[in-house]
Scaffold this motif. Structure first.
Motif, PDB file in Angstrom:
ATOM      1  N   VAL A   1       0.870  -1.257  -0.041  1.00 36.99           N
ATOM      2  CA  VAL A   1      -0.012  -0.195   0.065  1.00 36.99           C
ATOM      3  C   VAL A   1       0.714   1.243  -0.032  1.00 36.99           C
ATOM      4  O   VAL A   1       1.620   1.250   0.969  1.00 36.99           O
ATOM      5  CB  VAL A   1      -0.969   0.244   1.158  1.00 36.99           C
ATOM      6  N   SER A   2       0.774   2.140  -1.073  1.00 31.13           N
ATOM      7  CA  SER A   2       1.310   3.254  -0.905  1.00 31.13           C
ATOM      8  C   SER A   2       0.419   4.437  -0.999  1.00 31.13           C
ATOM      9  O   SER A   2      -0.852   4.220  -0.999  1.00 31.13           O
ATOM     10  CB  SER A   2       2.048   3.578  -2.395  1.00 31.13           C
ATOM     11  N   SER A   3       0.713   5.715  -0.628  1.00 27.87           N
ATOM     12  CA  SER A   3      -0.264   6.771  -0.528  1.00 27.87           C
ATOM     13  C   SER A   3      -0.967   7.063  -1.866  1.00 27.87           C
ATOM     14  O   SER A   3      -0.283   6.538  -2.914  1.00 27.87           O
ATOM     15  CB  SER A   3       0.613   8.169  -0.283  1.00 27.87           C
ATOM     16  N   ALA A   4      -2.256   7.187  -1.640  1.00 30.99           N
ATOM     17  CA  ALA A   4      -3.082   7.341  -2.824  1.00 30.99           C
ATOM     18  C   ALA A   4      -3.158   8.581  -3.559  1.00 30.99           C
ATOM     19  O   ALA A   4      -3.709   9.671  -3.513  1.00 30.99           O
ATOM     20  CB  ALA A   4      -4.642   7.010  -2.335  1.00 30.99           C
ATOM     21  N   ASN A   5      -2.019   8.878  -4.341  1.00 29.78           N
ATOM     22  CA  ASN A   5      -1.924   9.942  -5.306  1.00 29.78           C
ATOM     23  C   ASN A   5      -0.884   9.738  -6.336  1.00 29.78           C
ATOM     24  O   ASN A   5      -0.090   8.618  -6.091  1.00 29.78           O
ATOM     25  CB  ASN A   5      -1.223  10.956  -4.060  1.00 29.78           C
ATOM     26  N   LEU A   6      -0.944  10.726  -7.280  1.00 26.41           N
ATOM     27  CA  LEU A   6       0.296  10.664  -8.085  1.00 26.41           C
ATOM     28  C   LEU A   6       1.413  11.314  -7.915  1.00 26.41           C
ATOM     29  O   LEU A   6       1.254  12.072  -6.827  1.00 26.41           O
ATOM     30  CB  LEU A   6      -0.170  11.370  -9.465  1.00 26.41           C
ATOM     31  N   THR A   7       2.536  10.844  -8.177  1.00 23.47           N
ATOM     32  CA  THR A   7       3.775  11.278  -7.549  1.00 23.47           C
ATOM     33  C   THR A   7       3.889  12.890  -8.093  1.00 23.47           C
ATOM     34  O   THR A   7       3.611  13.460  -9.064  1.00 23.47           O
ATOM     35  CB  THR A   7       5.022  10.535  -8.622  1.00 23.47           C
ATOM     36  N   GLY A   8       4.372  13.667  -6.818  1.00 24.71           N
ATOM     37  CA  GLY A   8       4.419  15.165  -7.204  1.00 24.71           C
ATOM     38  C   GLY A   8       3.179  15.405  -6.673  1.00 24.71           C
ATOM     39  O   GLY A   8       3.059  17.018  -6.430  1.00 24.71           O
ATOM     40  N   ARG A   9       1.937  14.874  -6.049  1.00 25.72           N
ATOM     41  CA  ARG A   9       0.968  15.591  -5.779  1.00 25.72           C
ATOM     42  C   ARG A   9       0.596  15.258  -4.356  1.00 25.72           C
ATOM     43  O   ARG A   9       1.120  14.224  -3.932  1.00 25.72           O
ATOM     44  CB  ARG A   9      -0.270  15.084  -6.672  1.00 25.72           C
ATOM     45  N   PRO A  10      -0.091  15.976  -3.612  1.00 26.10           N
ATOM     46  CA  PRO A  10      -0.301  15.628  -2.141  1.00 26.10           C
ATOM     47  C   PRO A  10      -0.967  14.420  -1.852  1.00 26.10           C
ATOM     48  O   PRO A  10      -1.824  13.934  -2.974  1.00 26.10           O
ATOM     49  CB  PRO A  10      -1.134  16.932  -1.886  1.00 26.10           C
ATOM     50  N   ALA A  11      -0.922  13.662  -1.099  1.00 26.33           N
ATOM     51  CA  ALA A  11      -1.345  12.506  -0.549  1.00 26.33           C
ATOM     52  C   ALA A  11      -3.044  12.810  -0.530  1.00 26.33           C
ATOM     53  O   ALA A  11      -3.163  13.928   0.041  1.00 26.33           O
ATOM     54  CB  ALA A  11      -0.979  11.788   0.465  1.00 26.33           C
ATOM     55  N   ALA A  12      -4.049  11.923  -0.893  1.00 28.22           N
ATOM     56  CA  ALA A  12      -5.278  12.080  -0.778  1.00 28.22           C
ATOM     57  C   ALA A  12      -5.643  11.841   0.614  1.00 28.22           C
ATOM     58  O   ALA A  12      -5.369  11.007   1.409  1.00 28.22           O
ATOM     59  CB  ALA A  12      -6.012  11.155  -1.585  1.00 28.22           C
ATOM     60  N   THR A  13      -6.641  12.925   1.197  1.00 24.25           N
ATOM     61  CA  THR A  13      -7.030  12.642   2.647  1.00 24.25           C
ATOM     62  C   THR A  13      -8.652  12.215   2.555  1.00 24.25           C
ATOM     63  O   THR A  13      -9.467  12.393   3.613  1.00 24.25           O
ATOM     64  CB  THR A  13      -6.926  14.132   3.493  1.00 24.25           C
ATOM     65  N   ASN A  14      -9.193  12.060   1.317  1.00 22.60           N
ATOM     66  CA  ASN A  14     -10.497  11.786   1.227  1.00 22.60           C
ATOM     67  C   ASN A  14     -10.821  10.895  -0.185  1.00 22.60           C
ATOM     68  O   ASN A  14      -9.953  10.994  -1.014  1.00 22.60           O
ATOM     69  CB  ASN A  14     -11.517  13.058   1.170  1.00 22.60           C
ATOM     70  N   ALA A  15     -11.794  10.367  -0.441  1.00 23.50           N
ATOM     71  CA  ALA A  15     -11.929   9.518  -1.472  1.00 23.50           C
ATOM     72  C   ALA A  15     -12.142  10.361  -2.605  1.00 23.50           C
ATOM     73  O   ALA A  15     -11.798   9.730  -3.737  1.00 23.50           O
ATOM     74  CB  ALA A  15     -13.329   8.506  -1.183  1.00 23.50           C
ATOM     75  N   ASP A  16     -12.663  11.329  -2.633  1.00 22.83           N
ATOM     76  CA  ASP A  16     -12.828  12.278  -3.774  1.00 22.83           C
ATOM     77  C   ASP A  16     -11.394  12.739  -4.537  1.00 22.83           C
ATOM     78  O   ASP A  16     -11.321  12.494  -5.582  1.00 22.83           O
ATOM     79  CB  ASP A  16     -13.322  13.681  -3.754  1.00 22.83           C
ATOM     80  N   ASP A  17     -10.396  13.016  -3.596  1.00 16.37           N
ATOM     81  CA  ASP A  17      -9.318  13.379  -4.096  1.00 16.37           C
ATOM     82  C   ASP A  17      -8.585  12.060  -4.818  1.00 16.37           C
ATOM     83  O   ASP A  17      -7.814  12.044  -5.670  1.00 16.37           O
ATOM     84  CB  ASP A  17      -8.090  14.085  -3.034  1.00 16.37           C
ATOM     85  N   ALA A  18      -8.645  10.889  -4.135  1.00 19.36           N
ATOM     86  CA  ALA A  18      -8.046   9.592  -4.705  1.00 19.36           C
ATOM     87  C   ALA A  18      -8.720   9.577  -6.021  1.00 19.36           C
ATOM     88  O   ALA A  18      -7.969   8.940  -6.885  1.00 19.36           O
ATOM     89  CB  ALA A  18      -8.410   8.739  -3.582  1.00 19.36           C
ATOM     90  N   ALA A  19     -10.079   9.624  -5.931  1.00 17.14           N
ATOM     91  CA  ALA A  19     -10.679   9.173  -7.262  1.00 17.14           C
ATOM     92  C   ALA A  19     -10.085   9.801  -8.382  1.00 17.14           C
ATOM     93  O   ALA A  19      -9.995   9.585  -9.710  1.00 17.14           O
ATOM     94  CB  ALA A  19     -12.133   9.233  -7.101  1.00 17.14           C
ATOM     95  N   GLU A  20     -10.176  11.303  -8.021  1.00 14.04           N
ATOM     96  CA  GLU A  20      -9.629  12.259  -8.972  1.00 14.04           C
ATOM     97  C   GLU A  20      -8.377  11.791  -9.746  1.00 14.04           C
ATOM     98  O   GLU A  20      -8.090  11.852 -11.056  1.00 14.04           O
ATOM     99  CB  GLU A  20      -9.535  13.474  -8.775  1.00 14.04           C
ATOM    100  N   MET A  21      -7.489  11.361  -8.791  1.00  7.41           N
ATOM    101  CA  MET A  21      -6.153  11.197  -9.461  1.00  7.41           C
ATOM    102  C   MET A  21      -6.013   9.403  -9.873  1.00  7.41           C
ATOM    103  O   MET A  21      -5.130   9.282 -10.838  1.00  7.41           O
ATOM    104  CB  MET A  21      -5.200  11.145  -8.246  1.00  7.41           C
ATOM    105  N   LEU A  22      -6.718   8.556  -9.215  1.00 12.03           N
ATOM    106  CA  LEU A  22      -6.452   7.268  -9.567  1.00 12.03           C
ATOM    107  C   LEU A  22      -7.627   6.371 -10.119  1.00 12.03           C
ATOM    108  O   LEU A  22      -7.490   5.188 -10.181  1.00 12.03           O
ATOM    109  CB  LEU A  22      -5.845   6.522  -8.292  1.00 12.03           C
ATOM    110  N   SER A  23      -8.680   6.811 -10.198  1.00  8.88           N
ATOM    111  CA  SER A  23     -10.079   6.137 -10.568  1.00  8.88           C
ATOM    112  C   SER A  23      -9.843   5.210 -11.839  1.00  8.88           C
ATOM    113  O   SER A  23     -10.277   4.143 -11.959  1.00  8.88           O
ATOM    114  CB  SER A  23     -11.260   7.031 -10.706  1.00  8.88           C
ATOM    115  N   ALA A  24      -9.174   5.705 -12.791  1.00 12.96           N
ATOM    116  CA  ALA A  24      -8.850   4.996 -13.913  1.00 12.96           C
ATOM    117  C   ALA A  24      -7.955   3.825 -13.730  1.00 12.96           C
ATOM    118  O   ALA A  24      -7.985   2.888 -14.572  1.00 12.96           O
ATOM    119  CB  ALA A  24      -8.464   5.786 -15.249  1.00 12.96           C
ATOM    120  N   GLN A  25      -7.470   3.817 -12.746  1.00 16.34           N
ATOM    121  CA  GLN A  25      -6.083   2.725 -12.641  1.00 16.34           C
ATOM    122  C   GLN A  25      -6.763   1.534 -11.421  1.00 16.34           C
ATOM    123  O   GLN A  25      -5.971   0.741 -11.371  1.00 16.34           O
ATOM    124  CB  GLN A  25      -4.751   3.346 -11.966  1.00 16.34           C
TER     125      GLN A  25
END
Length: 231
Positions: free
Chosen positions: A141-165
């Protein structure tokens, strides 16, 4: 495209855990809440899935993901030559925001990246994460964010960056803390602070003083093969 489940709803949580477990076993990725920041997870023993996790984040093998476990007892199955003071830290802080870097068992059949014989391990203090780990076993498990962007603190942020993956997103609401876990290297003669996070150096020193062990100063030197991308 991922399917999102509200972990605050009992029926949705059960459906989400079942879907996430199925996805993990199929080599897919999931987003899950932890007690620090949201994480993106894969089966720790599936090299293809771990490689997919690193690719989703835009990271290379030189930044291997930490492993989350559901019980302190799992640590002995993953680690070897564990100092007694490391067990003191685990007893005091697990479940919680402490990641320890340890020497891994040579018999482990996994490939997390360029670990140099070590693995970063943590037991999170989040019920959704622990319920998932109870079903899947150890997760990379790594932080739910793209490299260089802040780690997600809610599901919306995580989905915005990673939902396609990812296949599944478990929405546990906003995290209680926006700081990542504190990382301590436990592979040497004394503990070495690798990353400051939710646990301060002063807190660690206080606990370690009870067993007359000193904490090395914070260092940016690589040394362990483990990166600072953990949740």
């Amino acid at each position: 495209m991922s399917t999102r489940y509200d972990a605050g709803d009992e029926e949705m949580l059960e459906a989400g855990l079942a879907a996430a477990t199925t996805a993990i076993r199929a080599g897919e990725l999931v987003v899950l809440p932890t007690d620090t920041v949201y994480g993106i997870g894969a089966d720790a023993f599936d090299p293809v899935a771990v490689a997919r996790l690193l690719e989703a984040k835009g990271r290379g093998r030189e930044m291997p993901p930490p492993v989350l476990v559901g019980s302190p007892a799992t640590l002995d199955a993953l680690a070897t030559q564990l100092p007694e003071w490391a067990r003191v830290l685990v007893e005091h802080y697990w479940p919680g925001p402490l990641t320890i870097v340890v020497r891994q068992q040579s018999s482990l059949q996994w490939d997390l990246g360029e670990t140099r014989g070590t693995v970063a391990v943590r037991m999170p203090h989040d019920q959704v994460a622990l319920e998932l780990l109870a079903r899947t076993g150890p997760l990379a498990v790594s932080s739910a964010n793209l490299t260089g962007r802040p780690a997600a603190t809610n599901a919306d942020d995580a989905a915005e960056m990673l939902s396609a993956q990812v296949a599944v997103i478990l929405d546990g609401g906003p995290t209680s803390d926006d700081r990542p876990s504190t990382i301590v290297d436990c592979t040497g003669d004394q503990p070495r602070l690798l990353r400051l996070g939710a646990i301060s150096a002063e807190e660690l020193r206080t606990v370690l003083a009870e067993v007359e062990v000193a904490l090395d100063d914070l260092s940016d030197e690589p040394g362990t093969g483990q990166g600072s991308a953990g949740a």
